[in-house]
Design a protein around this motif. Structure first.
Motif, PDB file in Angstrom:
ATOM      1  N   ASP A 187       1.050  -1.447   0.343  1.00 44.01           N
ATOM      2  CA  ASP A 187      -0.116  -0.787  -0.211  1.00 44.01           C
ATOM      3  C   ASP A 187       0.835   1.322  -0.247  1.00 44.01           C
ATOM      4  OD1 ASP A 187      -1.453  -2.052   0.059  1.00 44.01           O
ATOM      5  OD2 ASP A 187      -2.516  -0.838   1.912  1.00 44.01           O
ATOM      6  N   GLY A 188       1.744   1.052   0.645  1.00 47.18           N
ATOM      7  CA  GLY A 188       3.105   2.362   1.416  1.00 47.18           C
ATOM      8  C   GLY A 188       4.225   2.724  -0.401  1.00 47.18           C
ATOM      9  N   ASP A 189       3.608   1.790  -1.004  1.00 47.46           N
ATOM     10  CA  ASP A 189       4.255   2.148  -2.427  1.00 47.46           C
ATOM     11  C   ASP A 189       3.718   2.031  -3.470  1.00 47.46           C
ATOM     12  OD1 ASP A 189       6.781   1.393  -0.369  1.00 47.46           O
ATOM     13  OD2 ASP A 189       6.262  -0.763  -1.210  1.00 47.46           O
ATOM     14  N   VAL A 190       2.499   2.032  -3.731  1.00 45.66           N
ATOM     15  CA  VAL A 190       1.886   2.654  -5.036  1.00 45.66           C
ATOM     16  C   VAL A 190       1.804   3.854  -5.771  1.00 45.66           C
ATOM     17  CG1 VAL A 190      -0.197   2.712  -6.099  1.00 45.66           C
ATOM     18  CG2 VAL A 190      -0.291   0.937  -3.917  1.00 45.66           C
ATOM     19  N   LEU A 191       2.079   5.018  -4.707  1.00 46.88           N
ATOM     20  CA  LEU A 191       2.658   6.238  -5.438  1.00 46.88           C
ATOM     21  C   LEU A 191       4.024   6.502  -6.031  1.00 46.88           C
ATOM     22  CD1 LEU A 191       0.999   9.008  -6.210  1.00 46.88           C
ATOM     23  CD2 LEU A 191       2.115  10.287  -3.742  1.00 46.88           C
ATOM     24  N   ALA A 192       4.581   6.240  -5.330  1.00 49.89           N
ATOM     25  CA  ALA A 192       5.797   6.179  -5.520  1.00 49.89           C
ATOM     26  C   ALA A 192       6.299   4.785  -6.996  1.00 49.89           C
ATOM     27  CB  ALA A 192       6.671   5.381  -4.375  1.00 49.89           C
ATOM     28  N   THR A 193       5.964   3.829  -6.760  1.00 51.44           N
ATOM     29  CA  THR A 193       6.061   3.025  -8.044  1.00 51.44           C
ATOM     30  C   THR A 193       5.260   3.806  -9.291  1.00 51.44           C
ATOM     31  OG1 THR A 193       5.748   0.974  -6.465  1.00 51.44           O
ATOM     32  CG2 THR A 193       5.510   1.254  -9.050  1.00 51.44           C
ATOM     33  N   ALA A 194       4.331   4.816  -9.186  1.00 48.90           N
ATOM     34  CA  ALA A 194       3.367   4.423 -10.079  1.00 48.90           C
ATOM     35  C   ALA A 194       4.539   5.820 -11.159  1.00 48.90           C
ATOM     36  CB  ALA A 194       2.298   5.087 -10.390  1.00 48.90           C
ATOM     37  N   GLN A 195       4.622   6.665  -9.865  1.00 50.28           N
ATOM     38  CA  GLN A 195       5.294   8.448 -10.123  1.00 50.28           C
ATOM     39  C   GLN A 195       7.043   7.519 -10.839  1.00 50.28           C
ATOM     40  OE1 GLN A 195       5.383   9.385  -6.436  1.00 50.28           O
ATOM     41  NE2 GLN A 195       4.180  11.632  -6.950  1.00 50.28           N
ATOM     42  N   ALA A 196       7.760   6.984  -9.963  1.00 45.79           N
ATOM     43  CA  ALA A 196       8.906   5.775 -11.522  1.00 45.79           C
ATOM     44  C   ALA A 196       8.563   5.592 -12.643  1.00 45.79           C
ATOM     45  CB  ALA A 196       9.389   4.607 -10.326  1.00 45.79           C
ATOM     46  N   ILE A 197       7.720   4.787 -12.652  1.00 50.73           N
ATOM     47  CA  ILE A 197       7.194   4.372 -14.266  1.00 50.73           C
ATOM     48  C   ILE A 197       7.008   5.575 -14.965  1.00 50.73           C
ATOM     49  CG2 ILE A 197       5.528   3.217 -15.543  1.00 50.73           C
ATOM     50  CD1 ILE A 197       4.836   1.357 -13.607  1.00 50.73           C
ATOM     51  N   ALA A 198       6.485   6.823 -14.558  1.00 45.65           N
ATOM     52  CA  ALA A 198       5.908   8.093 -15.143  1.00 45.65           C
ATOM     53  C   ALA A 198       6.602   7.919 -15.468  1.00 45.65           C
ATOM     54  CB  ALA A 198       5.315   8.580 -14.462  1.00 45.65           C
ATOM     55  N   ALA A 199       8.170   8.751 -14.642  1.00 45.12           N
ATOM     56  CA  ALA A 199       9.788   8.877 -14.907  1.00 45.12           C
ATOM     57  C   ALA A 199      10.581   8.382 -16.223  1.00 45.12           C
ATOM     58  CB  ALA A 199      10.425   9.356 -13.563  1.00 45.12           C
ATOM     59  N   LYS A 200      10.299   7.194 -15.398  1.00 39.22           N
ATOM     60  CA  LYS A 200      10.645   6.846 -16.846  1.00 39.22           C
ATOM     61  C   LYS A 200      10.402   6.589 -18.797  1.00 39.22           C
ATOM     62  CE  LYS A 200      11.742   1.545 -18.351  1.00 39.22           C
ATOM     63  NZ  LYS A 200      12.352   0.207 -18.057  1.00 39.22           N
ATOM     64  N   LEU A 201       9.148   6.406 -18.567  1.00 37.40           N
ATOM     65  CA  LEU A 201       8.419   6.822 -20.239  1.00 37.40           C
ATOM     66  C   LEU A 201       8.684   8.712 -19.960  1.00 37.40           C
ATOM     67  CD1 LEU A 201       4.915   4.704 -19.284  1.00 37.40           C
ATOM     68  CD2 LEU A 201       6.972   4.476 -20.469  1.00 37.40           C
ATOM     69  N   ALA A 202       8.406   9.611 -19.107  1.00 35.30           N
ATOM     70  CA  ALA A 202       8.840  10.779 -19.693  1.00 35.30           C
ATOM     71  C   ALA A 202      10.413  11.229 -20.125  1.00 35.30           C
ATOM     72  CB  ALA A 202       8.224  11.871 -18.453  1.00 35.30           C
ATOM     73  N   ALA A 203      11.589   9.761 -20.159  1.00 28.33           N
ATOM     74  CA  ALA A 203      12.305   9.838 -20.348  1.00 28.33           C
ATOM     75  C   ALA A 203      12.606   9.770 -21.663  1.00 28.33           C
ATOM     76  CB  ALA A 203      13.623   9.692 -19.342  1.00 28.33           C
ATOM     77  N   GLY A 204      11.680   8.720 -21.959  1.00 31.73           N
ATOM     78  CA  GLY A 204      11.960   7.807 -23.342  1.00 31.73           C
ATOM     79  C   GLY A 204      11.173   9.068 -24.189  1.00 31.73           C
ATOM     80  N   PRO A 205      11.464   8.120 -26.073  1.00 31.61           N
ATOM     81  CA  PRO A 205      10.963   9.145 -27.027  1.00 31.61           C
ATOM     82  C   PRO A 205       9.639   9.660 -26.855  1.00 31.61           C
ATOM     83  CG  PRO A 205      10.826   6.863 -27.614  1.00 31.61           C
ATOM     84  CD  PRO A 205      11.345   6.867 -25.789  1.00 31.61           C
ATOM     85  N   GLY A 206       9.173  10.800 -26.653  1.00 29.45           N
ATOM     86  CA  GLY A 206       7.846  11.235 -26.278  1.00 29.45           C
ATOM     87  C   GLY A 206       6.963  10.396 -27.253  1.00 29.45           C
ATOM     88  N   LYS A 207       7.092  11.135 -28.561  1.00 31.99           N
ATOM     89  CA  LYS A 207       6.819  11.288 -29.924  1.00 31.99           C
ATOM     90  C   LYS A 207       6.018   9.898 -30.701  1.00 31.99           C
ATOM     91  CE  LYS A 207       6.678  13.123 -34.638  1.00 31.99           C
ATOM     92  NZ  LYS A 207       6.610  13.981 -35.538  1.00 31.99           N
ATOM     93  N   ALA A 208       7.231   9.132 -29.649  1.00 31.60           N
ATOM     94  CA  ALA A 208       6.617   6.864 -29.978  1.00 31.60           C
ATOM     95  C   ALA A 208       5.862   6.931 -29.308  1.00 31.60           C
ATOM     96  CB  ALA A 208       8.126   6.754 -30.503  1.00 31.60           C
ATOM     97  N   ILE A 209       5.742   7.225 -28.045  1.00 32.44           N
ATOM     98  CA  ILE A 209       5.641   6.791 -26.647  1.00 32.44           C
ATOM     99  C   ILE A 209       3.912   7.080 -26.982  1.00 32.44           C
ATOM    100  CG2 ILE A 209       4.840   7.624 -24.059  1.00 32.44           C
ATOM    101  CD1 ILE A 209       7.927   7.224 -23.955  1.00 32.44           C
ATOM    102  N   GLY A 210       3.637   8.430 -27.384  1.00 35.83           N
ATOM    103  CA  GLY A 210       2.398   8.773 -27.876  1.00 35.83           C
ATOM    104  C   GLY A 210       2.183   8.088 -28.761  1.00 35.83           C
ATOM    105  N   MET A 211       2.583   7.781 -29.664  1.00 38.90           N
ATOM    106  CA  MET A 211       1.829   6.744 -30.874  1.00 38.90           C
ATOM    107  C   MET A 211       1.436   5.542 -30.275  1.00 38.90           C
ATOM    108  SD  MET A 211       3.519   8.150 -34.789  1.00 38.90           S
ATOM    109  CE  MET A 211       3.364   9.962 -34.876  1.00 38.90           C
ATOM    110  N   VAL A 212       2.032   5.085 -30.126  1.00 40.41           N
ATOM    111  CA  VAL A 212       2.099   3.610 -29.391  1.00 40.41           C
ATOM    112  C   VAL A 212       0.881   3.650 -28.814  1.00 40.41           C
ATOM    113  CG1 VAL A 212       3.206   1.589 -27.401  1.00 40.41           C
ATOM    114  CG2 VAL A 212       4.152   2.743 -29.437  1.00 40.41           C
ATOM    115  N   ARG A 213       0.631   4.331 -27.478  1.00 43.24           N
ATOM    116  CA  ARG A 213      -0.465   4.796 -26.687  1.00 43.24           C
ATOM    117  C   ARG A 213      -2.015   4.032 -27.418  1.00 43.24           C
ATOM    118  NH1 ARG A 213      -3.154   8.897 -24.311  1.00 43.24           N
ATOM    119  NH2 ARG A 213      -3.356   7.271 -22.204  1.00 43.24           N
TER     120      ARG A 213
END
Length: 262
Positions: A187-213
């Motif tokens: 329970d105590g790790d939910v937000l931090a885990t989600a934010q870590a995933i978001a940070a990894k994606l934010a550092a990725g190729p944004g245009k491609a990620i937008g198209m992937v979704r």
């Protein structure tokens, strides 16, 4: 901008949003959607590359607020179709069309239309003690806000029927086991885990990620030939992108690429 029904904060290129009606278990009203959209629009304008959506307190969201709240919301109208058409459906469509990825941090119960928002995430992280519930049938209604499509697309017709017809709680572990959500954490790790995933994606190729979704969402309801055409068109555009050129240069130079989302 000050908000009354949500909270918003940014850390680098990641913006974290939370429904802030903990006294009502983060029940949904049109005002919640208005503020979430405004916060997301502002974040995108300021360079946001990934979102996290959660709820304050002990719930993600209990679904549509059934009662007046004393803050301009008069409870459910007689015409529920109009409510969906004017508020719920446009916001769900907005989420699905975001140019940046959305991670949902399901910190507590996600019920009814609250489950729809939870499943709108590209990647969902759920608290071990949380549960999901397609509660609509328990009050004589059908799933809405895209829940029918999102659940069936994730777990198939048989499971979707069971969840929708029986209206029973599904634990985090059960939801993960059938493929309804992506990850279960303490329970105590939910937000931090989600934010870590978001940070990894934010550092990725944004245009491609937008198209992937968008491409994956389209694939769920398209024919193979339709998907092949979408893939071709997206790949053609990305082949000319700065991010792809940077990836090729980084591969040749044996270093990590530095993407800029263009």
């Amino acid at each position: 901008m000050a908000y009354n029904f949500i909270s918003a904060s940014s850390d680098g290129a990641v913006t974290t949003l939370a429904i802030a009606r903990s006294d009502r278990l983060n029940a949904l009203t049109p005002n919640v959607f208005v503020e979430l959209k405004a916060a997301m629009d502002e974040a995108l304008a300021n360079g946001c590359k990934a979102f996290v959506l959660s709820g304050e307190g002990r719930a993600f969201s209990s679904g549509a607020d059934l009662l007046p709240d004393g803050a301009g919301y008069e409870g459910l109208p007689d015409d529920l179709g109009a409510l969906l058409n004017d508020h719920y459906n446009p916001f769900v469509q907005y989420l699905m069309e975001l140019p940046a990825p959305l991670i949902t941090a399901i910190n507590g119960p996600a019920v009814g239309a609250g489950l729809s928002l939870a499943l709108a995430g590209d990647i969902s992280v759920m608290a071990r003690s949380a549960y999901v519930l397609l509660a609509f049938v328990n009050i004589g209604l059908v799933p809405d806000a895209g829940a029918s499509w999102m659940v069936a697309a994730s777990v198939g017709r048989a499971r979707a029927m069971e969840l929708a017809l029986l209206g029973e709680k599904l634990s985090a572990e059960e939801a993960h086991a059938i493929g309804l959500i992506n990850r279960v954490v303490d329970d105590g790790d939910v937000l931090a885990t989600a934010q870590a995933i978001a940070a990894k994606l934010a550092a990725g190729p944004g245009k491609a990620i937008g198209m992937v979704r968008k491409q994956i969402n389209a694939a769920v309801e398209s024919t193979l030939n339709d998907v092949l055409a979408i893939e071709r068109d997206n790949q053609r555009e990305l082949g000319f992108s700065e991010d792809f050129k940077e990836a090729l240069a980084a591969f040749d130079e044996k270093r990590k690429p530095q993407f800029n989302g263009r």
